[in-house]
Scaffold this motif. Structure first.
Motif, PDB file in Angstrom:
ATOM      1  N   TRP A   1       0.840  -1.187   0.000  1.00 28.34           N
ATOM      2  CA  TRP A   1       0.000   0.000   0.000  1.00 28.34           C
ATOM      3  C   TRP A   1       0.884   1.249   0.000  1.00 28.34           C
ATOM      4  O   TRP A   1       1.875   1.313   0.708  1.00 28.34           O
ATOM      5  N   GLU A   2       0.495   2.258  -0.773  1.00 29.01           N
ATOM      6  CA  GLU A   2       1.203   3.538  -0.778  1.00 29.01           C
ATOM      7  C   GLU A   2       0.396   4.563  -1.571  1.00 29.01           C
ATOM      8  O   GLU A   2      -0.398   4.200  -2.443  1.00 29.01           O
ATOM      9  N   ASP A   3       0.587   5.834  -1.268  1.00 34.47           N
ATOM     10  CA  ASP A   3      -0.071   6.917  -2.000  1.00 34.47           C
ATOM     11  C   ASP A   3       0.831   7.326  -3.166  1.00 34.47           C
ATOM     12  O   ASP A   3       1.539   8.324  -3.110  1.00 34.47           O
ATOM     13  N   TYR A   4       0.788   6.548  -4.256  1.00 32.23           N
ATOM     14  CA  TYR A   4       1.727   6.787  -5.356  1.00 32.23           C
ATOM     15  C   TYR A   4       1.397   8.052  -6.134  1.00 32.23           C
ATOM     16  O   TYR A   4       2.267   8.661  -6.761  1.00 32.23           O
ATOM     17  N   ASP A   5       0.094   8.496  -6.109  1.00 32.62           N
ATOM     18  CA  ASP A   5      -0.299   9.678  -6.871  1.00 32.62           C
ATOM     19  C   ASP A   5      -0.428  10.934  -6.011  1.00 32.62           C
ATOM     20  O   ASP A   5      -0.897  11.980  -6.483  1.00 32.62           O
ATOM     21  N   ASN A   6       0.008  10.827  -4.743  1.00 35.50           N
ATOM     22  CA  ASN A   6       0.047  11.984  -3.837  1.00 35.50           C
ATOM     23  C   ASN A   6      -1.279  12.737  -3.752  1.00 35.50           C
ATOM     24  O   ASN A   6      -1.326  13.965  -3.701  1.00 35.50           O
ATOM     25  N   ASP A   7      -2.388  11.977  -3.701  1.00 40.87           N
ATOM     26  CA  ASP A   7      -3.695  12.622  -3.569  1.00 40.87           C
ATOM     27  C   ASP A   7      -4.286  12.467  -2.176  1.00 40.87           C
ATOM     28  O   ASP A   7      -5.431  12.817  -1.931  1.00 40.87           O
ATOM     29  N   GLY A   8      -3.498  11.905  -1.247  1.00 41.69           N
ATOM     30  CA  GLY A   8      -3.927  11.851   0.144  1.00 41.69           C
ATOM     31  C   GLY A   8      -4.536  10.550   0.591  1.00 41.69           C
ATOM     32  O   GLY A   8      -4.924  10.428   1.757  1.00 41.69           O
ATOM     33  N   ASP A   9      -4.663   9.549  -0.294  1.00 40.86           N
ATOM     34  CA  ASP A   9      -5.191   8.248   0.130  1.00 40.86           C
ATOM     35  C   ASP A   9      -4.276   7.136  -0.378  1.00 40.86           C
ATOM     36  O   ASP A   9      -3.403   7.348  -1.214  1.00 40.86           O
ATOM     37  N   LEU A  10      -4.491   5.946   0.140  1.00 39.74           N
ATOM     38  CA  LEU A  10      -3.607   4.820  -0.150  1.00 39.74           C
ATOM     39  C   LEU A  10      -4.071   4.034  -1.368  1.00 39.74           C
ATOM     40  O   LEU A  10      -5.248   3.681  -1.489  1.00 39.74           O
ATOM     41  N   ASP A  11      -3.140   3.762  -2.267  1.00 41.49           N
ATOM     42  CA  ASP A  11      -3.370   2.921  -3.426  1.00 41.49           C
ATOM     43  C   ASP A  11      -2.730   1.550  -3.166  1.00 41.49           C
ATOM     44  O   ASP A  11      -2.005   1.368  -2.187  1.00 41.49           O
ATOM     45  N   LEU A  12      -2.980   0.596  -4.070  1.00 42.26           N
ATOM     46  CA  LEU A  12      -2.583  -0.787  -3.805  1.00 42.26           C
ATOM     47  C   LEU A  12      -1.922  -1.401  -5.033  1.00 42.26           C
ATOM     48  O   LEU A  12      -2.473  -1.361  -6.131  1.00 42.26           O
ATOM     49  N   TYR A  13      -0.715  -1.959  -4.828  1.00 44.56           N
ATOM     50  CA  TYR A  13      -0.047  -2.728  -5.879  1.00 44.56           C
ATOM     51  C   TYR A  13      -0.055  -4.204  -5.479  1.00 44.56           C
ATOM     52  O   TYR A  13       0.249  -4.542  -4.324  1.00 44.56           O
ATOM     53  N   VAL A  14      -0.400  -5.087  -6.438  1.00 46.31           N
ATOM     54  CA  VAL A  14      -0.448  -6.525  -6.171  1.00 46.31           C
ATOM     55  C   VAL A  14       0.495  -7.242  -7.134  1.00 46.31           C
ATOM     56  O   VAL A  14       0.368  -7.104  -8.356  1.00 46.31           O
ATOM     57  N   ALA A  15       1.448  -7.980  -6.583  1.00 45.17           N
ATOM     58  CA  ALA A  15       2.401  -8.767  -7.380  1.00 45.17           C
ATOM     59  C   ALA A  15       1.825 -10.158  -7.599  1.00 45.17           C
ATOM     60  O   ALA A  15       1.493 -10.864  -6.640  1.00 45.17           O
ATOM     61  N   ASN A  16       1.714 -10.546  -8.872  1.00 46.23           N
ATOM     62  CA  ASN A  16       1.094 -11.816  -9.233  1.00 46.23           C
ATOM     63  C   ASN A  16       2.105 -12.759  -9.874  1.00 46.23           C
ATOM     64  O   ASN A  16       2.976 -12.332 -10.628  1.00 46.23           O
ATOM     65  N   ASP A  17       1.931 -14.040  -9.600  1.00 47.78           N
ATOM     66  CA  ASP A  17       2.846 -15.046 -10.112  1.00 47.78           C
ATOM     67  C   ASP A  17       2.581 -15.332 -11.584  1.00 47.78           C
ATOM     68  O   ASP A  17       3.481 -15.269 -12.419  1.00 47.78           O
ATOM     69  N   PHE A  18       1.348 -15.676 -11.925  1.00 48.96           N
ATOM     70  CA  PHE A  18       1.040 -16.133 -13.277  1.00 48.96           C
ATOM     71  C   PHE A  18       0.205 -15.155 -14.093  1.00 48.96           C
ATOM     72  O   PHE A  18      -0.195 -15.466 -15.205  1.00 48.96           O
ATOM     73  N   GLY A  19      -0.122 -14.018 -13.581  1.00 50.83           N
ATOM     74  CA  GLY A  19      -0.903 -13.046 -14.335  1.00 50.83           C
ATOM     75  C   GLY A  19      -0.281 -11.673 -14.261  1.00 50.83           C
ATOM     76  O   GLY A  19       0.694 -11.443 -13.544  1.00 50.83           O
ATOM     77  N   ARG A  20      -0.830 -10.742 -15.019  1.00 53.81           N
ATOM     78  CA  ARG A  20      -0.334  -9.376 -14.999  1.00 53.81           C
ATOM     79  C   ARG A  20      -0.571  -8.755 -13.625  1.00 53.81           C
ATOM     80  O   ARG A  20      -1.613  -8.960 -13.009  1.00 53.81           O
ATOM     81  N   ASP A  21       0.395  -7.975 -13.155  1.00 56.44           N
ATOM     82  CA  ASP A  21       0.261  -7.320 -11.856  1.00 56.44           C
ATOM     83  C   ASP A  21      -0.855  -6.278 -11.889  1.00 56.44           C
ATOM     84  O   ASP A  21      -1.257  -5.796 -12.958  1.00 56.44           O
ATOM     85  N   ASN A  22      -1.350  -5.936 -10.691  1.00 53.40           N
ATOM     86  CA  ASN A  22      -2.406  -4.939 -10.551  1.00 53.40           C
ATOM     87  C   ASN A  22      -1.882  -3.680  -9.870  1.00 53.40           C
ATOM     88  O   ASN A  22      -1.060  -3.764  -8.950  1.00 53.40           O
ATOM     89  N   LEU A  23      -2.356  -2.533 -10.316  1.00 51.41           N
ATOM     90  CA  LEU A  23      -2.186  -1.278  -9.592  1.00 51.41           C
ATOM     91  C   LEU A  23      -3.571  -0.680  -9.423  1.00 51.41           C
ATOM     92  O   LEU A  23      -4.179  -0.201 -10.387  1.00 51.41           O
ATOM     93  N   TYR A  24      -4.090  -0.755  -8.199  1.00 50.24           N
ATOM     94  CA  TYR A  24      -5.424  -0.244  -7.910  1.00 50.24           C
ATOM     95  C   TYR A  24      -5.318   1.178  -7.363  1.00 50.24           C
ATOM     96  O   TYR A  24      -4.749   1.403  -6.294  1.00 50.24           O
ATOM     97  N   ARG A  25      -5.885   2.133  -8.103  1.00 48.45           N
ATOM     98  CA  ARG A  25      -5.889   3.535  -7.671  1.00 48.45           C
ATOM     99  C   ARG A  25      -7.124   3.792  -6.832  1.00 48.45           C
ATOM    100  O   ARG A  25      -8.236   3.422  -7.184  1.00 48.45           O
ATOM    101  N   ASN A  26      -6.915   4.435  -5.700  1.00 43.70           N
ATOM    102  CA  ASN A  26      -7.975   4.753  -4.738  1.00 43.70           C
ATOM    103  C   ASN A  26      -8.559   6.122  -5.085  1.00 43.70           C
ATOM    104  O   ASN A  26      -7.875   7.135  -5.017  1.00 43.70           O
ATOM    105  N   ASP A  27      -9.829   6.141  -5.475  1.00 41.19           N
ATOM    106  CA  ASP A  27     -10.482   7.395  -5.867  1.00 41.19           C
ATOM    107  C   ASP A  27     -11.796   7.577  -5.120  1.00 41.19           C
ATOM    108  O   ASP A  27     -12.377   6.615  -4.601  1.00 41.19           O
ATOM    109  N   GLN A  28     -12.262   8.826  -5.099  1.00 40.90           N
ATOM    110  CA  GLN A  28     -13.598   9.151  -4.602  1.00 40.90           C
ATOM    111  C   GLN A  28     -14.530   9.274  -5.799  1.00 40.90           C
ATOM    112  O   GLN A  28     -14.310  10.083  -6.699  1.00 40.90           O
ATOM    113  N   VAL A  29     -15.589   8.459  -5.838  1.00 37.84           N
ATOM    114  CA  VAL A  29     -16.588   8.508  -6.903  1.00 37.84           C
ATOM    115  C   VAL A  29     -17.947   8.773  -6.273  1.00 37.84           C
ATOM    116  O   VAL A  29     -18.478   7.928  -5.545  1.00 37.84           O
TER     117      VAL A  29
END
Length: 623
Positions: free
Chosen positions: A463-491
């Motif tokens: 977890w880390e705030d990679y886009d510096n918008d004040g909330d935590l985003d999530l990176y997931v390392a995967n063995d057999f599939g493409r990795d994920n970068l989940y951006r945390n937004d307000q909708v």
């Protein structure tokens, strides 16, 4: 608000094995037993002629692979001379060379220093940066190679002492047939040795040209160094000292259990459904009794008790597993010591098979409060306050889906897409809703969008705030599939995660084992490191023209990417990342597992630690 983040380390004491079966000749397949196995490729019960053919590259047209085997044999002969540097002479080298052999110097003079402090000196040279002085070129014939090799081992020697033995390892990672009929290889060369004062490591990349003789043996025609890095440290102090024995003291667990290894216990435990594929027990540290000293919790495989070691004032560890009520026998994959109920002490979270076990710290004992159901094959767990409500929430990664394991092997390799799999276990995010002693957690995975691209055989998340918008985003390392970068937004006033890996250019489909955020270049933006598996064989094969010639270029590129190794992604500040792995020199991390950024020497720059290795036999002392 200060971030609340914790990540369970499942790789610190892990030994993991994968069995990828690309196909076995039909005539060697044994009859099925009375158990039902669907879509299974069975291994032959005996290593007969058919198996030898399947493992013979000459049979299926891979002449380059057959050649690299012969070249590796010749390089091993060279390695034997490093073990006895006084034998680096024309007599021992002549059988390896052609008479017309030419070599560049294998170590530059002067050798640029890129880092130096009281404990360590690092020198680095790359062919595209600084040329070796032309006056030193070329070195001709066998005497030329004698000169080159003796210069290479000088840093390992101390004047007045007999030459010390040097360990060596060669990894051929490229093979190319030349129009002249000769062969060209690229190989990584590792040398490690010490004298009474210093310990030295050299890691080089050599370009070699070979001539194949009538007897089939290749002989060297030319050698050219492409890069070399050397580290030298004081042998008496070193950067770290192994204090394991002293720390465990009279505690018998280390000798009677840990040192026996997983193979010993796999032969003795009853339930091997998951352990047959992987042994992934993890460790975590935290101060469970608020005495100001970090304690150690060790997860274990089924049938072996989890262990809690309490640190004493003298630095030794005392086993408090029974007293604290945490010597559970369930297969445990990862653990966290974090304050879930905000009462000032650290509670315990354990990823067991099929769930997260949550135990409250009562001051002298842990009491199980609940078990949150998950996919069976859990791998790691992390905690973060993703919605900024002041409470730690829990994210758990899983590997295989429930239908993939048990009494079955993984699905038929012919149907398995290793670089873009989408049929793994489902990861889960649990929202912390503890109040007035009620330990309630809600599965919000689907509700907040984390079910998008969520079946990737995941190993770790950060977890880390990679886009510096004040909330935590999530990176997931995967063995057999493409990795994920989940951006945390307000909708519309509600939290919603979106997988932006493709648009952010971080789809690192390369057998991700772990991931870590850190600002490696101190620009105020958090960068991402992912540990992957480096494969010399994969690098040799995936770049050959005959490898999957009918496949789309994208597929060929992705398969080649699987073999390249670790990844460092530089945050560009505009929502995207740049892959700077090659320039940073971090790709070759062998079979890499856990990783983390940390400032090793307190100089203000974040360094990188990557655990690596794969145990396939008894310890041979290799590199």
């Amino acid at each position: 608000m200060k971030w609340l983040i914790a990540i369970g380390s499942l790789f610190a004491v892990a030994t993991v094995a994968y069995l990828v079966i690309w196909g076995v000749p039909a005539e060697t397949t044994p009859e099925k037993s009375n158990k039902t196995f669907d879509n299974v490729v069975n291994l032959p019960t005996q290593l007969g002629a058919a198996w030898s053919d399947a493992d013979n590259p000459e049979v299926d047209g891979w002449d380059t692979e057959a050649f690299q085997g012969e070249a590796k044999t010749q390089l091993k002969q060279l390695g034997k001379l490093f073990s006895h540097p006084d034998e680096i002479d024309s007599e021992h080298l002549t059988p390896l060379l052609m008479e017309e052999f030419r070599s560049d110097r294998l170590i530059p003079d002067p050798f640029p220093v890129v880092f130096e402090n009281a404990d360590l000196v690092v020198q680095r040279w790359r062919a595209n940066e600084t040329a070796i002085p032309k006056s030193d070129l070329p070195l001709v014939g066998v005497e030329g190679l004698v000169t080159a090799l003796k210069s290479l081992v000088v840093p390992f020697q101390k004047e007045g002492e007999s030459p010390s033995s040097i360990q060596s390892e060669f990894k051929i990672y490229r093979v190319k047939s030349l129009e002249s009929g000769e062969m060209e290889t690229r190989q990584l060369v590792s040398l490690v040795g010490s004298n009474s004062v210093n310990r030295t490591e050299q890691h080089s990349d050599w370009l070699a040209r070979w001539s194949i003789q009538p007897d089939g043996k290749p002989r060297l025609v030319a050698l050219q160094p492409m890069s070399i890095e050397q580290t030298k440290g004081a042998r008496s102090t070193g950067l770290f000292t192994d204090v394991t024995a002293a720390t465990f003291g009279e505690n018998s667990t280390r000798d009677r259990q840990f040192l026996l290894g997983l193979d010993h216990w796999f032969e003795r435990v009853q339930d091997q459904r998951y352990s047959a594929f992987i042994g992934v027990s993890g460790v975590t540290v935290g101060d469970v009794n608020n005495d100001g000293l970090d304690d150690l919790y060790v997860c274990q495989e089924t049938g072996l008790p989890n262990r809690l070691f309490l640190q004493q004032a003298n630095g030794t560890l005392q086993d408090g597993s029974v007293e604290w009520g945490v010597d559970w026998l369930q297969t445990s994959r990862s653990s966290l010591l974090v304050d879930l109920d905000n009462d000032g002490d650290q509670d315990l979270v354990i990823a067991i098979m099929g769930g997260l076990l949550l135990a409250e710290n009562t001051g002298a004992r842990f009491v199980v409060k609940t078990i949150l159901p998950t996919t069976d094959d859990t791998t790691s767990v992390s905690a973060a306050d993703y919605d900024l409500d002041g409470r730690l929430d829990l994210y758990v990664c899983t590997n295989f889906s429930n239908s993939s394991l048990g009494n079955e092997l993984p699905s038929d390799s012919a149907d398995f897409v290793i670089h873009d799999a989408n049929d793994g276990g489902s990861n889960s995010l649990f929202h912390n809703e503890i109040s007035e002693g009620n330990w309630d957690f809600k599965d919000v995975t689907t509700e907040i969008g984390l079910d998008e691209n969520n079946r990737k055989y995941s190993w770790a998340a950060a977890w880390e705030d990679y886009d510096n918008d004040g909330d935590l985003d999530l990176y997931v390392a995967n063995d057999f599939g493409r990795d994920n970068l989940y951006r945390n937004d307000q909708v519309d006033g509600e939290i919603q995660f979106s997988d932006v890996a493709e648009s952010a250019e971080v789809e690192n489909a390369a057998s991700g084992m772990s991931t870590s955020f850190g600002d490696f270049n101190r620009d105020g933006l958090m960068d991402i490191f992912i540990s992957n598996m480096f494969s010399s064989a994969g690098n040799r094969i995936a770049f050959q023209e005959q490898f999957k010639p009918d496949a789309p270029a994208e597929v060929r590129d992705r398969m080649a990417r699987l073999a390249r190794g670790n990844t460092l992604l530089k945050n560009m500040g505009d929502g995207s990342f740049e892959d700077v792995s090659g320039a940073a020199g971090i790709e070759m991390g062998r079979w890499a597992w856990g990783s983390m950024f940390f400032d090793l020497d307190n100089d203000g720059w974040e360094d990188l630690m990557v655990s690596n290795g794969f145990v396939t036999t008894d310890d041979t002392g290799d590199l």
